[in-house]
Design a protein around this motif. Structure first.
Motif, PDB file in Angstrom:
ATOM      1  N   TRP A  21       0.673  -1.398  -0.021  1.00  0.00           N
ATOM      2  CA  TRP A  21       0.020   0.027   0.060  1.00  0.00           C
ATOM      3  C   TRP A  21       0.859   1.071   0.161  1.00  0.00           C
ATOM      4  CZ3 TRP A  21      -5.108  -0.500  -0.471  1.00  0.00           C
ATOM      5  CH2 TRP A  21      -5.736  -1.581  -0.216  1.00  0.00           C
ATOM      6  N   CYS A  32      -9.481   6.326   4.335  1.00  0.00           N
ATOM      7  CA  CYS A  32      -9.218   5.515   3.261  1.00  0.00           C
ATOM      8  C   CYS A  32      -7.866   4.870   3.225  1.00  0.00           C
ATOM      9  CB  CYS A  32      -9.517   5.999   1.796  1.00  0.00           C
ATOM     10  SG  CYS A  32     -11.148   6.617   1.527  1.00  0.00           S
ATOM     11  N   SER A  33      -7.685   3.718   3.145  1.00  0.00           N
ATOM     12  CA  SER A  33      -6.465   3.070   2.561  1.00  0.00           C
ATOM     13  C   SER A  33      -6.232   2.795   1.005  1.00  0.00           C
ATOM     14  CB  SER A  33      -6.316   1.532   3.340  1.00  0.00           C
ATOM     15  OG  SER A  33      -6.533   1.790   4.735  1.00  0.00           O
TER      16      SER A  33
END
Length: 538
Positions: A21, A32-33
Protein backbone atom coordinates in the motif's frame (compact mmCIF):
# COMPACT_ATOMS: atom_id res chain seq x y z
CA UNK A 1 -18.77 -8.33 1.75
CA UNK A 2 -20.95 -11.44 1.64
CA UNK A 3 -20.80 -13.81 -1.33
CA UNK A 4 -18.72 -11.33 -3.29
CA UNK A 5 -15.81 -11.50 -0.85
CA UNK A 6 -13.81 -14.28 -2.48
CA UNK A 7 -14.59 -12.92 -5.94
CA UNK A 8 -13.45 -9.46 -4.84
CA UNK A 9 -10.07 -10.78 -3.60
CA UNK A 10 -9.51 -12.54 -6.90
CA UNK A 11 -10.47 -9.44 -8.83
CA UNK A 12 -8.20 -7.24 -6.76
CA UNK A 13 -5.32 -9.62 -7.42
CA UNK A 14 -6.11 -9.61 -11.10
CA UNK A 15 -6.07 -5.83 -11.11
CA UNK A 16 -2.59 -5.76 -9.54
CA UNK A 17 -3.76 -4.60 -6.13
CA UNK A 18 -1.65 -7.08 -4.21
CA UNK A 19 1.30 -4.71 -4.07
CA UNK A 20 2.32 -2.80 -0.96
CA UNK A 21 0.00 0.00 0.00
CA UNK A 22 1.20 3.48 -0.89
CA UNK A 23 -0.68 6.71 -1.58
CA UNK A 24 -1.94 7.18 -5.13
CA UNK A 25 -1.25 10.33 -7.06
CA UNK A 26 -3.43 12.97 -5.52
CA UNK A 27 -4.95 13.04 -2.05
CA UNK A 28 -5.94 9.92 -0.14
CA UNK A 29 -8.63 10.66 2.47
CA UNK A 30 -7.78 9.87 6.07
CA UNK A 31 -10.60 7.32 6.22
CA UNK A 32 -9.24 5.36 3.23
CA UNK A 33 -6.39 2.95 2.66
CA UNK A 34 -4.78 3.54 -0.71
CA UNK A 35 -2.31 1.93 -3.06
CA UNK A 36 -1.16 3.16 -6.45
CA UNK A 37 -4.38 1.99 -8.17
CA UNK A 38 -6.89 1.11 -5.45
CA UNK A 39 -8.61 2.58 -2.44
CA UNK A 40 -10.70 1.09 0.36
CA UNK A 41 -12.69 3.55 2.45
CA UNK A 42 -14.49 3.15 5.78
CA UNK A 43 -16.32 5.46 8.16
CA UNK A 44 -16.77 9.11 7.26
CA UNK A 45 -15.72 9.89 3.71
CA UNK A 46 -16.61 12.53 1.14
CA UNK A 47 -16.75 11.23 -2.44
CA UNK A 48 -15.20 14.33 -4.05
CA UNK A 49 -12.07 13.77 -1.93
CA UNK A 50 -11.16 10.74 -4.08
CA UNK A 51 -8.99 12.61 -6.55
CA UNK A 52 -6.71 10.09 -8.27
CA UNK A 53 -7.81 9.65 -11.89
CA UNK A 54 -5.78 6.42 -12.20
CA UNK A 55 -7.67 4.33 -9.64
CA UNK A 56 -8.70 0.91 -10.92
CA UNK A 57 -10.68 -0.25 -7.90
CA UNK A 58 -12.59 1.62 -5.23
CA UNK A 59 -14.42 0.11 -2.25
CA UNK A 60 -16.70 1.68 0.35
CA UNK A 61 -17.37 -0.43 3.45
CA UNK A 62 -19.50 0.76 6.37
CA UNK A 63 -19.20 4.40 5.34
CA UNK A 64 -21.53 7.23 6.21
CA UNK A 65 -22.25 8.13 2.59
CA UNK A 66 -25.87 9.30 2.51
CA UNK A 67 -26.57 9.33 -1.24
CA UNK A 68 -25.10 8.68 -4.67
CA UNK A 69 -25.71 11.75 -6.78
CA UNK A 70 -25.28 12.23 -10.51
CA UNK A 71 -21.63 12.37 -11.54
CA UNK A 72 -20.29 11.13 -8.20
CA UNK A 73 -17.33 9.39 -9.89
CA UNK A 74 -16.38 11.72 -12.72
CA UNK A 75 -12.93 12.23 -11.16
CA UNK A 76 -12.04 8.53 -11.33
CA UNK A 77 -12.86 7.58 -14.95
CA UNK A 78 -10.43 4.64 -15.08
CA UNK A 79 -12.25 2.50 -12.49
CA UNK A 80 -12.68 -1.17 -13.35
CA UNK A 81 -14.21 -2.20 -10.03
CA UNK A 82 -16.52 -0.33 -7.65
CA UNK A 83 -17.87 -1.87 -4.46
CA UNK A 84 -20.33 -0.70 -1.80
CA UNK A 85 -20.91 -2.94 1.24
CA UNK A 86 -22.84 -2.24 4.43
CA UNK A 87 -23.36 1.45 3.80
CA UNK A 88 -26.24 3.62 4.93
CA UNK A 89 -27.33 5.34 1.71
CA UNK A 90 -30.83 4.47 0.47
CA UNK A 91 -31.13 6.10 -2.97
CA UNK A 92 -29.09 5.96 -6.18
CA UNK A 93 -29.84 8.87 -8.51
CA UNK A 94 -29.79 9.07 -12.31
CA UNK A 95 -26.27 9.05 -13.83
CA UNK A 96 -24.66 8.27 -10.48
CA UNK A 97 -21.94 6.34 -12.34
CA UNK A 98 -21.56 8.69 -15.28
CA UNK A 99 -18.08 8.69 -16.80
CA UNK A 100 -17.21 5.12 -15.77
CA UNK A 101 -17.09 3.71 -19.28
CA UNK A 102 -14.38 1.19 -18.29
CA UNK A 103 -16.15 -0.16 -15.21
CA UNK A 104 -16.53 -3.94 -15.40
CA UNK A 105 -17.51 -4.88 -11.84
CA UNK A 106 -20.15 -3.09 -9.76
CA UNK A 107 -21.10 -4.57 -6.40
CA UNK A 108 -23.77 -2.79 -4.33
CA UNK A 109 -24.50 -5.26 -1.54
CA UNK A 110 -25.85 -5.30 2.00
CA UNK A 111 -26.83 -1.63 1.92
CA UNK A 112 -30.09 0.10 2.79
CA UNK A 113 -31.04 0.92 -0.79
CA UNK A 114 -34.79 1.12 -1.28
CA UNK A 115 -34.87 2.66 -4.74
CA UNK A 116 -32.73 3.11 -7.82
CA UNK A 117 -33.43 5.71 -10.48
CA UNK A 118 -34.11 4.23 -13.91
CA UNK A 119 -31.02 5.88 -15.45
CA UNK A 120 -28.67 5.17 -12.56
CA UNK A 121 -26.60 2.70 -14.57
CA UNK A 122 -26.57 4.70 -17.77
CA UNK A 123 -23.25 4.73 -19.62
CA UNK A 124 -21.74 1.59 -18.05
CA UNK A 125 -21.06 0.06 -21.45
CA UNK A 126 -18.24 -2.25 -20.25
CA UNK A 127 -20.06 -3.67 -17.21
CA UNK A 128 -19.95 -7.47 -16.99
CA UNK A 129 -20.73 -8.18 -13.32
CA UNK A 130 -23.50 -6.42 -11.39
CA UNK A 131 -24.66 -7.27 -7.89
CA UNK A 132 -27.57 -5.59 -6.09
CA UNK A 133 -27.84 -8.39 -3.56
CA UNK A 134 -29.16 -8.03 -0.01
CA UNK A 135 -30.61 -4.55 -0.20
CA UNK A 136 -34.15 -3.29 0.50
CA UNK A 137 -35.33 -3.23 -3.10
CA UNK A 138 -39.01 -4.06 -3.59
CA UNK A 139 -38.92 -3.24 -7.29
CA UNK A 140 -36.55 -2.14 -10.03
CA UNK A 141 -37.40 0.57 -12.57
CA UNK A 142 -38.09 -0.51 -16.12
CA UNK A 143 -35.14 -0.03 -18.50
CA UNK A 144 -32.66 -0.07 -15.59
CA UNK A 145 -30.47 -2.49 -17.58
CA UNK A 146 -30.92 -0.77 -20.94
CA UNK A 147 -27.60 -0.33 -22.71
CA UNK A 148 -25.79 -2.89 -20.52
CA UNK A 149 -25.13 -5.23 -23.42
CA UNK A 150 -21.93 -6.72 -21.93
CA UNK A 151 -23.50 -8.12 -18.74
CA UNK A 152 -22.65 -11.74 -18.01
CA UNK A 153 -23.55 -11.99 -14.30
CA UNK A 154 -26.36 -10.30 -12.35
CA UNK A 155 -27.13 -10.96 -8.68
CA UNK A 156 -30.49 -9.75 -7.33
CA UNK A 157 -30.81 -12.14 -4.40
CA UNK A 158 -31.78 -11.11 -0.91
CA UNK A 159 -34.18 -8.29 -1.86
CA UNK A 160 -37.86 -8.19 -0.77
CA UNK A 161 -39.22 -7.99 -4.32
CA UNK A 162 -42.94 -7.42 -4.73
CA UNK A 163 -43.95 -9.66 -7.63
CA UNK A 164 -46.73 -7.43 -8.93
CA UNK A 165 -47.12 -5.41 -12.11
CA UNK A 166 -44.06 -3.33 -11.28
CA UNK A 167 -41.95 -6.49 -11.61
CA UNK A 168 -43.50 -7.62 -14.89
CA UNK A 169 -40.73 -6.21 -17.07
CA UNK A 170 -38.10 -7.89 -14.88
CA UNK A 171 -39.84 -11.26 -15.09
CA UNK A 172 -39.95 -10.90 -18.88
CA UNK A 173 -36.31 -9.78 -19.03
CA UNK A 174 -34.77 -12.61 -16.96
CA UNK A 175 -35.30 -15.46 -19.47
CA UNK A 176 -34.23 -13.33 -22.45
CA UNK A 177 -30.96 -11.80 -21.21
CA UNK A 178 -27.67 -13.43 -22.21
CA UNK A 179 -26.38 -13.52 -18.62
CA UNK A 180 -26.65 -15.65 -15.53
CA UNK A 181 -29.09 -14.07 -13.09
CA UNK A 182 -29.43 -14.82 -9.41
CA UNK A 183 -33.02 -13.79 -8.84
CA UNK A 184 -34.01 -14.58 -5.28
CA UNK A 185 -37.62 -14.96 -4.17
CA UNK A 186 -40.77 -12.88 -4.03
CA UNK A 187 -41.63 -11.25 -0.72
CA UNK A 188 -45.20 -10.52 -1.86
CA UNK A 189 -48.01 -10.53 -2.64
CA UNK A 190 -49.04 -13.32 -0.30
CA UNK A 191 -50.01 -15.69 -3.13
CA UNK A 192 -46.47 -15.55 -4.54
CA UNK A 193 -44.46 -15.17 -1.31
CA UNK A 194 -41.26 -17.25 -1.28
CA UNK A 195 -41.61 -18.24 -4.94
CA UNK A 196 -38.43 -17.84 -6.96
CA UNK A 197 -38.70 -14.99 -9.45
CA UNK A 198 -37.62 -17.24 -12.31
CA UNK A 199 -40.59 -19.52 -11.57
CA UNK A 200 -43.21 -16.76 -11.69
CA UNK A 201 -45.21 -16.83 -14.93
CA UNK A 202 -45.52 -13.26 -16.30
CA UNK A 203 -48.46 -14.35 -18.48
CA UNK A 204 -50.65 -14.53 -15.37
CA UNK A 205 -50.18 -10.81 -14.66
CA UNK A 206 -52.91 -8.34 -15.61
CA UNK A 207 -51.08 -5.06 -15.87
CA UNK A 208 -53.22 -3.10 -18.30
CA UNK A 209 -55.95 -0.84 -17.02
CA UNK A 210 -58.35 1.62 -18.60
CA UNK A 211 -59.79 4.91 -17.45
CA UNK A 212 -62.51 7.25 -18.67
CA UNK A 213 -61.73 10.89 -17.91
CA UNK A 214 -63.80 13.99 -18.67
CA UNK A 215 -62.99 15.78 -21.93
CA UNK A 216 -65.80 18.16 -22.99
CA UNK A 217 -69.37 19.25 -22.25
CA UNK A 218 -72.05 19.82 -24.91
CA UNK A 219 -74.86 22.08 -23.75
CA UNK A 220 -78.55 21.07 -23.79
CA UNK A 221 -79.96 17.80 -22.57
CA UNK A 222 -80.35 14.81 -24.87
CA UNK A 223 -82.28 11.54 -24.98
CA UNK A 224 -80.17 9.76 -27.57
CA UNK A 225 -76.70 9.72 -29.09
CA UNK A 226 -75.46 7.87 -32.17
CA UNK A 227 -72.08 7.61 -33.89
CA UNK A 228 -71.87 7.23 -37.66
CA UNK A 229 -69.45 7.54 -40.56
CA UNK A 230 -70.17 9.53 -43.70
CA UNK A 231 -67.69 9.97 -46.56
CA UNK A 232 -65.05 8.27 -44.38
CA UNK A 233 -65.41 10.91 -41.67
CA UNK A 234 -66.86 10.10 -38.22
CA UNK A 235 -69.76 12.10 -36.76
CA UNK A 236 -72.03 12.14 -33.71
CA UNK A 237 -75.74 13.00 -33.70
CA UNK A 238 -77.64 13.95 -30.53
CA UNK A 239 -81.41 13.84 -30.05
CA UNK A 240 -82.17 17.02 -28.07
CA UNK A 241 -85.93 17.21 -27.34
CA UNK A 242 -85.91 20.46 -25.36
CA UNK A 243 -83.82 22.22 -27.99
CA UNK A 244 -86.10 20.64 -30.62
CA UNK A 245 -83.35 19.32 -32.86
CA UNK A 246 -81.06 16.56 -34.03
CA UNK A 247 -77.60 18.03 -33.51
CA UNK A 248 -74.72 16.69 -35.64
CA UNK A 249 -71.21 17.12 -34.25
CA UNK A 250 -67.89 16.86 -36.08
CA UNK A 251 -64.27 16.98 -34.95
CA UNK A 252 -62.44 20.29 -35.14
CA UNK A 253 -58.87 19.31 -36.02
CA UNK A 254 -57.55 22.79 -35.23
CA UNK A 255 -59.09 23.17 -31.79
CA UNK A 256 -58.99 19.43 -31.03
CA UNK A 257 -62.58 19.52 -29.82
CA UNK A 258 -66.05 18.58 -31.03
CA UNK A 259 -68.02 21.32 -32.79
CA UNK A 260 -71.48 21.72 -34.25
CA UNK A 261 -71.69 20.65 -37.88
CA UNK A 262 -75.43 20.81 -38.65
CA UNK A 263 -78.79 20.74 -36.90
CA UNK A 264 -82.18 19.40 -37.98
CA UNK A 265 -85.38 20.91 -36.64
CA UNK A 266 -87.14 18.15 -34.72
CA UNK A 267 -89.44 19.29 -31.83
CA UNK A 268 -90.04 16.62 -29.17
CA UNK A 269 -87.47 14.31 -30.76
CA UNK A 270 -86.59 11.12 -28.87
CA UNK A 271 -84.21 9.43 -31.31
CA UNK A 272 -82.07 10.48 -34.28
CA UNK A 273 -80.96 7.43 -36.27
CA UNK A 274 -78.45 8.00 -39.12
CA UNK A 275 -77.91 5.84 -42.21
CA UNK A 276 -75.17 6.48 -44.79
CA UNK A 277 -75.61 4.88 -48.21
CA UNK A 278 -72.67 5.93 -50.37
CA UNK A 279 -72.97 9.67 -51.06
CA UNK A 280 -76.47 9.81 -49.55
CA UNK A 281 -77.18 10.36 -45.87
CA UNK A 282 -80.52 9.73 -44.15
CA UNK A 283 -81.50 10.66 -40.59
CA UNK A 284 -84.69 9.31 -39.03
CA UNK A 285 -86.00 11.75 -36.43
CA UNK A 286 -88.47 9.87 -34.20
CA UNK A 287 -90.77 12.48 -32.66
CA UNK A 288 -93.75 12.41 -30.35
CA UNK A 289 -97.35 12.90 -31.49
CA UNK A 290 -97.06 11.58 -35.03
CA UNK A 291 -94.37 13.95 -36.21
CA UNK A 292 -91.57 11.49 -37.06
CA UNK A 293 -89.64 12.51 -40.16
CA UNK A 294 -86.96 11.25 -42.51
CA UNK A 295 -84.28 13.75 -43.51
CA UNK A 296 -82.01 13.18 -46.51
CA UNK A 297 -78.83 14.55 -48.05
CA UNK A 298 -78.49 13.43 -51.69
CA UNK A 299 -74.80 14.32 -51.93
CA UNK A 300 -72.00 15.67 -49.70
CA UNK A 301 -72.24 19.19 -51.16
CA UNK A 302 -75.86 19.61 -50.03
CA UNK A 303 -77.43 20.00 -46.61
CA UNK A 304 -79.92 17.68 -44.98
CA UNK A 305 -83.56 18.44 -45.78
CA UNK A 306 -86.91 16.84 -44.82
CA UNK A 307 -87.83 14.01 -47.19
CA UNK A 308 -91.00 12.45 -45.78
CA UNK A 309 -93.29 12.07 -42.77
CA UNK A 310 -93.10 8.54 -41.34
CA UNK A 311 -96.24 6.53 -40.47
CA UNK A 312 -98.09 9.34 -38.63
CA UNK A 313 -100.97 7.06 -37.58
CA UNK A 314 -98.76 4.29 -36.24
CA UNK A 315 -95.91 6.20 -34.57
CA UNK A 316 -97.69 8.30 -31.96
CA UNK A 317 -95.29 8.02 -29.06
CA UNK A 318 -91.99 6.58 -30.28
CA UNK A 319 -89.50 5.68 -27.61
CA UNK A 320 -86.61 4.10 -29.50
CA UNK A 321 -85.42 3.46 -33.07
CA UNK A 322 -82.95 0.99 -34.52
CA UNK A 323 -81.39 0.31 -37.91
CA UNK A 324 -81.14 -3.18 -39.41
CA UNK A 325 -80.67 -4.88 -42.77
CA UNK A 326 -83.20 -7.40 -44.10
CA UNK A 327 -82.66 -9.34 -47.31
CA UNK A 328 -80.00 -6.84 -48.35
CA UNK A 329 -82.19 -3.77 -47.78
CA UNK A 330 -81.89 -1.16 -44.98
CA UNK A 331 -84.82 -0.85 -42.59
CA UNK A 332 -85.70 1.12 -39.49
CA UNK A 333 -87.77 -0.25 -36.64
CA UNK A 334 -89.39 2.22 -34.26
CA UNK A 335 -90.74 1.16 -30.85
CA UNK A 336 -93.99 2.94 -29.99
CA UNK A 337 -95.09 3.32 -26.36
CA UNK A 338 -98.68 4.45 -26.96
CA UNK A 339 -101.77 2.23 -26.74
CA UNK A 340 -103.15 3.52 -30.02
CA UNK A 341 -99.86 3.21 -31.96
CA UNK A 342 -97.70 0.19 -32.73
CA UNK A 343 -94.05 -0.66 -33.13
CA UNK A 344 -93.38 -0.38 -36.88
CA UNK A 345 -90.87 -1.78 -39.34
CA UNK A 346 -90.05 0.72 -42.09
CA UNK A 347 -88.05 -0.48 -45.10
CA UNK A 348 -86.62 1.32 -48.08
CA UNK A 349 -88.84 1.46 -51.11
CA UNK A 350 -87.73 3.79 -53.87
CA UNK A 351 -86.57 7.15 -52.53
CA UNK A 352 -88.05 6.76 -49.02
CA UNK A 353 -88.89 4.34 -46.19
CA UNK A 354 -92.40 2.96 -45.79
CA UNK A 355 -94.21 0.68 -43.28
CA UNK A 356 -93.68 -3.00 -43.97
CA UNK A 357 -95.00 -4.55 -40.76
CA UNK A 358 -96.65 -3.59 -37.48
CA UNK A 359 -95.40 -5.45 -34.44
CA UNK A 360 -96.68 -5.98 -30.94
CA UNK A 361 -99.77 -3.79 -31.15
CA UNK A 362 -101.30 -2.50 -27.89
CA UNK A 363 -98.24 -3.43 -25.82
CA UNK A 364 -96.69 0.03 -25.29
CA UNK A 365 -93.15 -0.92 -26.26
CA UNK A 366 -90.39 1.06 -24.59
CA UNK A 367 -87.39 -0.34 -26.48
CA UNK A 368 -86.37 -2.32 -29.55
CA UNK A 369 -83.05 -4.11 -30.13
CA UNK A 370 -81.92 -5.58 -33.44
CA UNK A 371 -79.55 -8.55 -33.23
CA UNK A 372 -78.50 -11.67 -35.08
CA UNK A 373 -78.94 -15.14 -33.58
CA UNK A 374 -78.16 -18.42 -35.30
CA UNK A 375 -77.39 -16.52 -38.49
CA UNK A 376 -80.85 -14.86 -38.74
CA UNK A 377 -82.10 -11.34 -37.95
CA UNK A 378 -84.00 -11.00 -34.68
CA UNK A 379 -85.81 -8.22 -32.85
CA UNK A 380 -86.19 -7.98 -29.11
CA UNK A 381 -89.05 -5.79 -27.86
CA UNK A 382 -89.34 -4.59 -24.27
CA UNK A 383 -92.61 -3.16 -23.02
CA UNK A 384 -94.30 -2.01 -19.87
CA UNK A 385 -96.91 -4.77 -20.05
CA UNK A 386 -94.97 -8.04 -20.33
CA UNK A 387 -91.60 -9.74 -20.46
CA UNK A 388 -89.32 -8.93 -23.42
CA UNK A 389 -90.39 -10.80 -26.55
CA UNK A 390 -88.00 -12.17 -29.18
CA UNK A 391 -89.01 -12.12 -32.87
CA UNK A 392 -87.14 -13.79 -35.73
CA UNK A 393 -87.15 -13.02 -39.46
CA UNK A 394 -89.04 -15.77 -41.24
CA UNK A 395 -90.77 -15.78 -44.61
CA UNK A 396 -90.29 -12.08 -45.24
CA UNK A 397 -91.69 -10.93 -41.87
CA UNK A 398 -90.95 -11.04 -38.16
CA UNK A 399 -92.60 -13.85 -36.22
CA UNK A 400 -92.70 -14.28 -32.46
CA UNK A 401 -90.13 -16.85 -31.32
CA UNK A 402 -90.06 -16.75 -27.51
CA UNK A 403 -89.98 -14.45 -24.53
CA UNK A 404 -87.32 -14.05 -21.86
CA UNK A 405 -88.19 -15.79 -18.60
CA UNK A 406 -87.69 -14.14 -15.22
CA UNK A 407 -87.35 -10.71 -16.84
CA UNK A 408 -90.38 -8.69 -15.79
CA UNK A 409 -90.32 -4.89 -15.68
CA UNK A 410 -87.50 -4.58 -18.20
CA UNK A 411 -87.29 -1.08 -19.66
CA UNK A 412 -84.64 -1.64 -22.35
CA UNK A 413 -82.31 -4.30 -23.77
CA UNK A 414 -78.92 -4.08 -25.48
CA UNK A 415 -76.72 -6.92 -26.73
CA UNK A 416 -73.02 -7.55 -27.33
CA UNK A 417 -70.83 -10.39 -28.54
CA UNK A 418 -67.73 -11.76 -26.83
CA UNK A 419 -65.84 -15.01 -27.27
CA UNK A 420 -68.38 -16.29 -29.80
CA UNK A 421 -71.30 -15.83 -27.38
CA UNK A 422 -74.18 -13.37 -27.50
CA UNK A 423 -74.89 -11.50 -24.28
CA UNK A 424 -77.85 -9.33 -23.33
CA UNK A 425 -77.95 -6.37 -20.94
CA UNK A 426 -81.46 -5.82 -19.57
CA UNK A 427 -82.24 -2.52 -17.87
CA UNK A 428 -84.59 -2.35 -14.91
CA UNK A 429 -85.47 0.95 -13.26
CA UNK A 430 -85.67 -0.47 -9.73
CA UNK A 431 -84.41 -3.86 -8.63
CA UNK A 432 -81.66 -5.72 -10.44
CA UNK A 433 -80.57 -5.15 -14.00
CA UNK A 434 -79.42 -8.37 -15.59
CA UNK A 435 -76.87 -9.91 -17.92
CA UNK A 436 -77.98 -12.95 -19.91
CA UNK A 437 -76.28 -15.27 -22.41
CA UNK A 438 -77.80 -16.99 -25.42
CA UNK A 439 -77.64 -20.80 -25.13
CA UNK A 440 -78.94 -21.62 -28.60
CA UNK A 441 -82.62 -21.63 -27.71
CA UNK A 442 -83.14 -18.81 -25.22
CA UNK A 443 -81.35 -16.27 -23.05
CA UNK A 444 -80.26 -17.59 -19.63
CA UNK A 445 -79.49 -15.47 -16.57
CA UNK A 446 -75.78 -14.96 -16.00
CA UNK A 447 -75.48 -12.01 -13.61
CA UNK A 448 -77.53 -9.49 -11.63
CA UNK A 449 -76.47 -5.92 -10.90
CA UNK A 450 -78.36 -3.62 -8.51
CA UNK A 451 -80.20 -0.79 -10.29
CA UNK A 452 -81.24 2.52 -8.80
CA UNK A 453 -83.23 4.55 -11.27
CA UNK A 454 -81.68 2.98 -14.39
CA UNK A 455 -82.99 3.75 -17.88
CA UNK A 456 -79.94 2.47 -19.75
CA UNK A 457 -77.55 -0.47 -19.42
CA UNK A 458 -75.35 0.03 -22.47
CA UNK A 459 -72.60 -2.36 -23.64
CA UNK A 460 -69.79 -0.74 -25.65
CA UNK A 461 -66.69 -2.20 -27.27
CA UNK A 462 -64.00 0.47 -27.05
CA UNK A 463 -60.71 -0.64 -28.61
CA UNK A 464 -60.38 -4.16 -27.20
CA UNK A 465 -62.27 -3.42 -24.00
CA UNK A 466 -65.80 -4.74 -23.64
CA UNK A 467 -67.50 -2.29 -21.29
CA UNK A 468 -71.05 -1.91 -20.04
CA UNK A 469 -72.38 1.26 -18.42
CA UNK A 470 -75.29 1.13 -15.99
CA UNK A 471 -76.80 4.60 -15.84
CA UNK A 472 -78.59 5.89 -12.77
CA UNK A 473 -80.94 8.77 -12.00
CA UNK A 474 -80.20 8.61 -8.26
CA UNK A 475 -76.52 7.66 -7.95
CA UNK A 476 -73.28 7.66 -9.91
CA UNK A 477 -73.40 5.73 -13.16
CA UNK A 478 -71.20 2.65 -12.97
CA UNK A 479 -68.82 1.40 -15.66
CA UNK A 480 -68.21 -2.36 -15.81
CA UNK A 481 -65.54 -4.32 -17.68
CA UNK A 482 -66.01 -7.84 -19.01
CA UNK A 483 -63.40 -10.16 -17.52
CA UNK A 484 -62.72 -12.78 -20.23
CA UNK A 485 -61.52 -15.41 -17.76
CA UNK A 486 -64.70 -15.21 -15.68
CA UNK A 487 -67.15 -14.24 -18.40
CA UNK A 488 -68.65 -11.70 -15.97
CA UNK A 489 -68.86 -7.94 -15.73
CA UNK A 490 -66.63 -6.51 -13.01
CA UNK A 491 -66.81 -2.91 -11.67
CA UNK A 492 -64.29 -0.60 -13.31
CA UNK A 493 -65.11 2.95 -12.21
CA UNK A 494 -67.84 5.46 -11.52
CA UNK A 495 -68.43 7.81 -14.43
CA UNK A 496 -67.41 11.31 -13.46
CA UNK A 497 -66.64 13.92 -12.32
CA UNK A 498 -68.50 15.76 -13.54
CA UNK A 499 -71.40 13.53 -12.60
CA UNK A 500 -73.86 12.79 -15.38
CA UNK A 501 -77.49 13.60 -14.58
CA UNK A 502 -80.21 11.16 -15.66
CA UNK A 503 -78.26 9.42 -18.48
CA UNK A 504 -80.34 7.93 -21.28
CA UNK A 505 -77.82 6.75 -23.88
CA UNK A 506 -74.11 6.19 -24.45
CA UNK A 507 -72.03 5.97 -27.63
CA UNK A 508 -68.34 5.89 -28.46
CA UNK A 509 -66.39 7.26 -31.40
CA UNK A 510 -62.76 7.39 -32.50
CA UNK A 511 -61.44 10.74 -33.66
CA UNK A 512 -57.85 11.42 -34.74
CA UNK A 513 -56.65 8.26 -33.03
CA UNK A 514 -58.37 9.15 -29.75
CA UNK A 515 -61.36 7.30 -28.32
CA UNK A 516 -64.31 9.14 -26.77
CA UNK A 517 -67.45 8.19 -24.86
CA UNK A 518 -70.60 10.35 -25.14
CA UNK A 519 -73.16 10.32 -22.32
CA UNK A 520 -76.54 11.79 -23.35
CA UNK A 521 -78.38 13.09 -20.27
CA UNK A 522 -82.05 13.96 -19.89
CA UNK A 523 -81.61 16.41 -17.00
CA UNK A 524 -78.23 17.86 -17.79
CA UNK A 525 -75.76 18.53 -20.60
CA UNK A 526 -74.12 15.79 -22.63
CA UNK A 527 -70.72 14.89 -21.22
CA UNK A 528 -67.81 13.57 -23.25
CA UNK A 529 -65.13 11.35 -21.71
CA UNK A 530 -61.85 10.17 -23.20
CA UNK A 531 -60.79 6.53 -23.02
CA UNK A 532 -57.22 6.02 -21.78
CA UNK A 533 -55.15 2.85 -21.56
CA UNK A 534 -52.87 2.63 -18.51
CA UNK A 535 -49.78 0.45 -18.24
CA UNK A 536 -49.52 -0.54 -14.57
CA UNK A 537 -46.11 -2.08 -15.14
CA UNK A 538 -44.56 1.26 -16.10
Amino acid sequence: MGGAGVLLLLLLAGLGVGEAWRPPKGKCPLSCSCSKDSALCEGSVDLPEILSPTLLSLSFVRTRITQLKAGSFLRVPSLHLLLFTSNSFSVIEDDAFAGLSHLQYLFIEDNEIGSISKNALRGLRSLTHLSLANNHLETLPRFLFRGLETLTHVDLRGNPFQCDCRALWLLQWIPTVNASVGTGACAGPAALAHMQLRHVDPKTFKCRAIELSWFQTVGESALGVEAFSYQEEPYIVLAQPFAGRCLILAWDYSLQRFRQEEELSAPSVVSCKPLALGPRLFVLAARLWGGSQLWARPSPDLRLAPLQVLAPRRLLRPNDAELLWLDGQPCFVVADASKAGSTTLLCRDGPGFYPRQSLHAWHRDTDVEALELDGRPHLLLASASQRPVLFHWFGGRFERRTDIPEAEDVYATRHFQAGGDVFLCLTRYIGDSMVMRWDGSMFRLLQKLPSRGAHVFQPLLIAKDQLAILGSDFAFSQVFHLEPDKGLLEPLQELGPPAIVAPRAFAHITMAGRRFLFAACFKGPTQIYQHHELDLSA
